[in-house]
Write a protein that holds these residues in place. Structure first.
Motif, PDB file in Angstrom:
ATOM      1  N   VAL A 126      35.031 -24.755  49.927  1.00 38.30           N
ATOM      2  CA  VAL A 126      35.956 -25.850  49.603  1.00 38.30           C
ATOM      3  C   VAL A 126      37.375 -25.317  49.409  1.00 38.30           C
ATOM      4  O   VAL A 126      37.584 -24.147  49.090  1.00 38.30           O
ATOM      5  N   ASN A 127      38.338 -26.197  49.598  1.00 37.51           N
ATOM      6  CA  ASN A 127      39.739 -25.866  49.388  1.00 37.51           C
ATOM      7  C   ASN A 127      40.011 -25.824  47.885  1.00 37.51           C
ATOM      8  O   ASN A 127      39.666 -26.756  47.157  1.00 37.51           O
ATOM      9  N   LEU A 128      40.620 -24.738  47.412  1.00 41.57           N
ATOM     10  CA  LEU A 128      40.846 -24.548  45.979  1.00 41.57           C
ATOM     11  C   LEU A 128      41.725 -25.634  45.381  1.00 41.57           C
ATOM     12  O   LEU A 128      41.418 -26.171  44.312  1.00 41.57           O
ATOM     13  N   ARG A 129      42.819 -25.987  46.035  1.00 41.67           N
ATOM     14  CA  ARG A 129      43.717 -27.026  45.502  1.00 41.67           C
ATOM     15  C   ARG A 129      42.960 -28.343  45.346  1.00 41.67           C
ATOM     16  O   ARG A 129      43.064 -29.020  44.326  1.00 41.67           O
ATOM     17  N   GLN A 130      42.198 -28.718  46.352  1.00 37.78           N
ATOM     18  CA  GLN A 130      41.472 -29.982  46.306  1.00 37.78           C
ATOM     19  C   GLN A 130      40.442 -30.013  45.185  1.00 37.78           C
ATOM     20  O   GLN A 130      40.342 -31.006  44.465  1.00 37.78           O
ATOM     21  N   VAL A 131      39.688 -28.937  45.034  1.00 43.09           N
ATOM     22  CA  VAL A 131      38.662 -28.933  43.988  1.00 43.09           C
ATOM     23  C   VAL A 131      39.302 -28.949  42.594  1.00 43.09           C
ATOM     24  O   VAL A 131      38.791 -29.598  41.682  1.00 43.09           O
ATOM     25  N   LEU A 132      40.439 -28.278  42.438  1.00 37.57           N
ATOM     26  CA  LEU A 132      41.131 -28.323  41.146  1.00 37.57           C
ATOM     27  C   LEU A 132      41.601 -29.738  40.835  1.00 37.57           C
ATOM     28  O   LEU A 132      41.339 -30.274  39.753  1.00 37.57           O
ATOM     29  N   LEU A 133      42.291 -30.366  41.786  1.00 39.29           N
ATOM     30  CA  LEU A 133      42.800 -31.724  41.568  1.00 39.29           C
ATOM     31  C   LEU A 133      41.677 -32.729  41.333  1.00 39.29           C
ATOM     32  O   LEU A 133      41.801 -33.613  40.479  1.00 39.29           O
ATOM     33  N   GLN A 134      40.577 -32.598  42.056  1.00 43.62           N
ATOM     34  CA  GLN A 134      39.439 -33.510  41.884  1.00 43.62           C
ATOM     35  C   GLN A 134      38.827 -33.398  40.490  1.00 43.62           C
ATOM     36  O   GLN A 134      38.150 -34.319  40.031  1.00 43.62           O
ATOM     37  N   ASN A 135      39.085 -32.276  39.821  1.00 45.52           N
ATOM     38  CA  ASN A 135      38.524 -32.047  38.493  1.00 45.52           C
ATOM     39  C   ASN A 135      39.601 -32.034  37.412  1.00 45.52           C
ATOM     40  O   ASN A 135      39.420 -31.440  36.356  1.00 45.52           O
ATOM     41  N   GLU A 136      40.720 -32.718  37.699  1.00 47.45           N
ATOM     42  CA  GLU A 136      41.816 -32.912  36.747  1.00 47.45           C
ATOM     43  C   GLU A 136      42.417 -31.614  36.243  1.00 47.45           C
ATOM     44  O   GLU A 136      42.814 -31.500  35.076  1.00 47.45           O
ATOM     45  N   VAL A 137      42.480 -30.612  37.116  1.00 47.28           N
ATOM     46  CA  VAL A 137      43.174 -29.353  36.842  1.00 47.28           C
ATOM     47  C   VAL A 137      44.322 -29.289  37.840  1.00 47.28           C
ATOM     48  O   VAL A 137      44.090 -29.186  39.039  1.00 47.28           O
ATOM     49  N   ASN A 138      45.551 -29.386  37.342  1.00 48.20           N
ATOM     50  CA  ASN A 138      46.690 -29.446  38.236  1.00 48.20           C
ATOM     51  C   ASN A 138      47.210 -28.050  38.549  1.00 48.20           C
ATOM     52  O   ASN A 138      47.584 -27.322  37.631  1.00 48.20           O
ATOM     53  N   PRO A 139      47.261 -27.670  39.827  1.00 46.72           N
ATOM     54  CA  PRO A 139      47.768 -26.344  40.191  1.00 46.72           C
ATOM     55  C   PRO A 139      49.297 -26.284  40.232  1.00 46.72           C
ATOM     56  O   PRO A 139      49.870 -25.281  40.616  1.00 46.72           O
TER      57      PRO A 139
END
Length: 109
Positions: A17-30
């Motif tokens: 999975v794309n790291l940015r996408q998985v972070l955003l999907q889990n309410e962790v803003n990069p």
């Protein structure tokens, strides 16, 4: 399934999975500050999603190398653009301060 540790959360996701996408999907803003609003939305041109990643991820691609070779980034610093990084195994992600995440103070890990 692999684990992404970020901002005190353990996120379980699929390998690749794309790291940015998985972070955003889990309410962790990069992104920091106004970079939350003003960013390239994942195409690798702004450099605001730069993070330090420990663990197994994809090789650095040309977009990541090119953007991090420009100021305010330092190409010798071991950061990655989350939008250009695929998670291949368990990883720990750390975000630094600065609009582009280029600072030296930890915002979250």
């Amino acid at each position: 399934m692999v684990k992404v540790l970020a901002q005190g959360k353990t996120i379980v996701c699929d390998r690749g999975v794309n790291l940015r996408q998985v972070l955003l999907q889990n309410e962790v803003n990069p992104h920091n500050g106004n970079a939350t609003i003003i960013n390239c939305r994942g195409i690798g041109t702004c450099g605001t999603c730069a993070v330090f990643v420990e663990g197994e991820v994809s090789e650095v691609n040309w977009r990541d190398k090119a953007r991090r070779s420009l100021p305010p980034h330092d190409p010798t610093r071991n950061l990655r653009l989350a939008c250009q990084t695929q998670v291949l195994g368990d990883v720990k992600v750390t975000k630094f301060n600065g609009f582009w995440g280029q600072g030296t103070d930890i915002v979250w890990s």
